[in-house]
Design an enzyme around this catalytic site. Structure first.
Site, PDB file in Angstrom:
ATOM      1  N   LYS A 139       0.798  -1.234   0.000  1.00  0.00           N
ATOM      2  CA  LYS A 139       0.000   0.000   0.000  1.00  0.00           C
ATOM      3  C   LYS A 139       0.827   1.279   0.000  1.00  0.00           C
ATOM      4  O   LYS A 139       0.477   2.248  -0.659  1.00  0.00           O
ATOM      5  CB  LYS A 139      -0.933   0.017   1.219  1.00  0.00           C
ATOM      6  CG  LYS A 139      -1.996  -1.062   1.179  1.00  0.00           C
ATOM      7  CD  LYS A 139      -2.897  -0.953   2.398  1.00  0.00           C
ATOM      8  CE  LYS A 139      -3.854  -2.118   2.463  1.00  0.00           C
ATOM      9  NZ  LYS A 139      -4.750  -2.010   3.617  1.00  0.00           N
ATOM     10  N   ASP A 162      -9.709   2.554   3.096  1.00  0.00           N
ATOM     11  CA  ASP A 162      -9.582   1.988   4.448  1.00  0.00           C
ATOM     12  C   ASP A 162     -10.182   2.895   5.533  1.00  0.00           C
ATOM     13  O   ASP A 162     -10.890   2.416   6.430  1.00  0.00           O
ATOM     14  CB  ASP A 162      -8.109   1.716   4.788  1.00  0.00           C
ATOM     15  CG  ASP A 162      -7.625   0.384   4.220  1.00  0.00           C
ATOM     16  OD1 ASP A 162      -8.467  -0.448   3.829  1.00  0.00           O
ATOM     17  OD2 ASP A 162      -6.398   0.175   4.169  1.00  0.00           O
TER      18      ASP A 162
HETATM   19  P1  NAP Z   1       1.996  -3.255   8.371  1.00  0.00           P
HETATM   20  O1  NAP Z   1       2.300  -1.985   7.636  1.00  0.00           O
HETATM   21  O2  NAP Z   1       2.802  -4.472   8.108  1.00  0.00           O
HETATM   22  O3  NAP Z   1       1.991  -2.955   9.942  1.00  0.00           O
HETATM   23  C1  NAP Z   1       3.141  -2.562  10.504  1.00  0.00           C
HETATM   24  C2  NAP Z   1       2.840  -2.038  11.890  1.00  0.00           C
HETATM   25  O4  NAP Z   1       2.714  -3.127  12.775  1.00  0.00           O
HETATM   26  C3  NAP Z   1       3.952  -1.187  12.366  1.00  0.00           C
HETATM   27  O5  NAP Z   1       3.392  -0.233  13.228  1.00  0.00           O
HETATM   28  C4  NAP Z   1       4.825  -2.204  13.103  1.00  0.00           C
HETATM   29  O6  NAP Z   1       5.645  -1.625  14.077  1.00  0.00           O
HETATM   30  C5  NAP Z   1       3.747  -3.045  13.753  1.00  0.00           C
HETATM   31  N1  NAP Z   1       4.208  -4.399  14.050  1.00  0.00           N
HETATM   32  C6  NAP Z   1       4.422  -5.401  13.177  1.00  0.00           C
HETATM   33  N2  NAP Z   1       4.805  -6.523  13.812  1.00  0.00           N
HETATM   34  C7  NAP Z   1       4.867  -6.212  15.131  1.00  0.00           C
HETATM   35  C8  NAP Z   1       5.196  -6.958  16.291  1.00  0.00           C
HETATM   36  N3  NAP Z   1       5.565  -8.253  16.233  1.00  0.00           N
HETATM   37  N4  NAP Z   1       5.146  -6.331  17.485  1.00  0.00           N
HETATM   38  C9  NAP Z   1       4.773  -5.025  17.555  1.00  0.00           C
HETATM   39  N5  NAP Z   1       4.455  -4.267  16.493  1.00  0.00           N
HETATM   40  C10 NAP Z   1       4.494  -4.869  15.285  1.00  0.00           C
HETATM   41  O7  NAP Z   1       0.514  -3.697   8.114  1.00  0.00           O
HETATM   42  P2  NAP Z   1      -0.723  -2.740   7.923  1.00  0.00           P
HETATM   43  O8  NAP Z   1      -1.020  -2.621   6.482  1.00  0.00           O
HETATM   44  O9  NAP Z   1      -0.536  -1.511   8.745  1.00  0.00           O
HETATM   45  O10 NAP Z   1      -1.882  -3.634   8.551  1.00  0.00           O
HETATM   46  C11 NAP Z   1      -1.932  -3.900   9.937  1.00  0.00           C
HETATM   47  C12 NAP Z   1      -2.975  -4.985  10.196  1.00  0.00           C
HETATM   48  O11 NAP Z   1      -4.273  -4.478   9.889  1.00  0.00           O
HETATM   49  C13 NAP Z   1      -2.767  -6.230   9.316  1.00  0.00           C
HETATM   50  O12 NAP Z   1      -3.005  -7.372  10.094  1.00  0.00           O
HETATM   51  C14 NAP Z   1      -3.820  -6.070   8.242  1.00  0.00           C
HETATM   52  O13 NAP Z   1      -4.266  -7.311   7.744  1.00  0.00           O
HETATM   53  C15 NAP Z   1      -4.940  -5.361   9.007  1.00  0.00           C
HETATM   54  N6  NAP Z   1      -5.803  -4.573   8.115  1.00  0.00           N
HETATM   55  C16 NAP Z   1      -7.129  -4.871   8.086  1.00  0.00           C
HETATM   56  C17 NAP Z   1      -7.967  -4.136   7.282  1.00  0.00           C
HETATM   57  C18 NAP Z   1      -9.425  -4.468   7.265  1.00  0.00           C
HETATM   58  O14 NAP Z   1     -10.125  -4.069   6.303  1.00  0.00           O
HETATM   59  N7  NAP Z   1      -9.946  -5.116   8.273  1.00  0.00           N
HETATM   60  C19 NAP Z   1      -7.484  -3.092   6.484  1.00  0.00           C
HETATM   61  C20 NAP Z   1      -6.115  -2.806   6.543  1.00  0.00           C
HETATM   62  C21 NAP Z   1      -5.275  -3.560   7.368  1.00  0.00           C
HETATM   63  P3  NAP Z   1       7.094  -1.019  13.671  1.00  0.00           P
HETATM   64  O15 NAP Z   1       6.810   0.333  13.075  1.00  0.00           O
HETATM   65  O16 NAP Z   1       7.829  -0.992  14.929  1.00  0.00           O
HETATM   66  O17 NAP Z   1       7.678  -1.971  12.657  1.00  0.00           O
END
Ligand code: NAP
Length: 296
Positions: free
Chosen positions: A75, A111
């Protein structure tokens, strides 16, 4: 398993690009809407690695694909690969919908609107209240924007890498100032250790998880659930058949716990309209998702 639909020489495609992507429930939702509308269109899932994202995006006009959803990890990188960006994608600095408009790629993001719609459907009231947002990655800006639009007065962004939380907070402070949204809004940044502070959680109207924490690792960061007010809502963007590791302790205390299924449906409905120029029939995408999740 859903019965395969017959594709014809005239079938037009929409799709999702992700890495991984096999688990995605978007094909089930979009194809249910095509079937309900009797449209000769199909929605496919393509496993696209980050190294091949640019190539895959270039293929969209060549193949006449109408539109593509982007999921983890594409994204944010895709922003630089669009010919045009919607105001929403610009604010969120992330693209989850690529629309092929006469061969030009337009990036949009559904989103924040998807999350906002889900929170409104659940009658979540944030006016004048505190929203605690966990994460500062691709999805966290949508949580900040949705909380602002619901009138939150204070937002605290908590992230493992605190510097990223600061940069997200700075961006949205700027946006709030320039757009005139929420003149009295304050946005602060903290590390994940803040979640264990009873003083912070005791003031929260909502705690939103916008990280994949708990998805694969099983555990979640220490959080002071017991300090939360009885009306506090715990919202996990992750959706699953079982309560997620973030939501389970909240449920055990009798707090309201909502997972990301409703957000997924609402962002998908908006994406369907952007790709196809028509709205899906009410409830069809939700029913397809709930059935895929094994929910009544
Ligand atoms: P992302 O960019 O991979 O998320 C990264 C974030 O998660 C960063 O803040 C990272 O921290 C933190 N993080 C990752 N692993 C971690 C761990 N083991 N411990 C602590 N913090 C951790 O993913 P995203 O696109 O933001 O999505 C986040 C979640 O939301 C995903 O599971 C996705 O499937 C879900 N989502 C759902 C929808 C929906 O429609 N329901 C829409 C969008 C996303 P750092 O900055 O420290 O690396």
């Amino acid at each position: 398993m859903a019965a395969a639909r017959e594709l014809s020489g005239r079938t037009r495609l929409t799709a999702i690009f992700g890495d991984p992507v096999a688990h995605s429930l978007s094909p089930a939702m979009h194809n249910a809407a095509y079937a309900a509308l009797g449209m000769d269109r199909a929605y496919a899932a393509f496993h696209v690695t980050p190294a091949r994202l640019r190539e895959a995006l270039r293929a969209i006009p060549a193949l006449g694909i109408l539109g593509v959803n982007l999921t983890v990890p594409h994204k944010e990188r895709a922003v630089r690969m669009m010919a045009h960006l919607s105001g929403e994608a610009h604010i969120l600095r992330a693209v989850n919908c690529v629309i092929n408009r006469e061969g030009e790629l337009h990036g949009d993001n559904t989103d924040a609107r998807g999350l906002e719609a889900d929170l409104r459907e659940h009658r979540v009231a944030l006016a004048g209240r505190l929203a605690v947002i966990i994460g500062a990655g691709g999805a966290a800006p949508a949580a900040v924007l949705a909380s602002m639009r619901l009138g939150a007065e204070r937002i605290v962004v908590c992230n493992r890498t605190e510097a990223r939380a600061h940069s997200l907070a700075r961006r949205f402070k700027d946006y709030a100032r320039k757009s005139g949204a929420g003149a009295s809004l304050t946005i602060a940044a903290r590390g994940l250790d803040a979640l264990a502070e009873a003083g912070l959680i005791a003031q929260a109207a909502i705690v939103i998880n916008a990280t994949p924490m708990g998805l694969k690792t099983g555990g979640f960061a220490p959080l002071s659930y017991e300090a939360s007010p009885s009306e506090c809502i715990f919202y996990d963007m992750i959706y699953a058949r079982e309560p997620t590791p973030f939501l389970a302790p909240a449920l055990a205390l009798g707090r309201r716990a909502i997972d990301g299924a409703g957000m997924l449906v609402n962002q998908g409905v908006l994406a369907f309209e952007l790709f196809n120029g028509v709205a899906p029939p009410a409830g069809v995408m939700r029913d397809a998702l709930m059935s895929a999740l094994g929910r009544p």
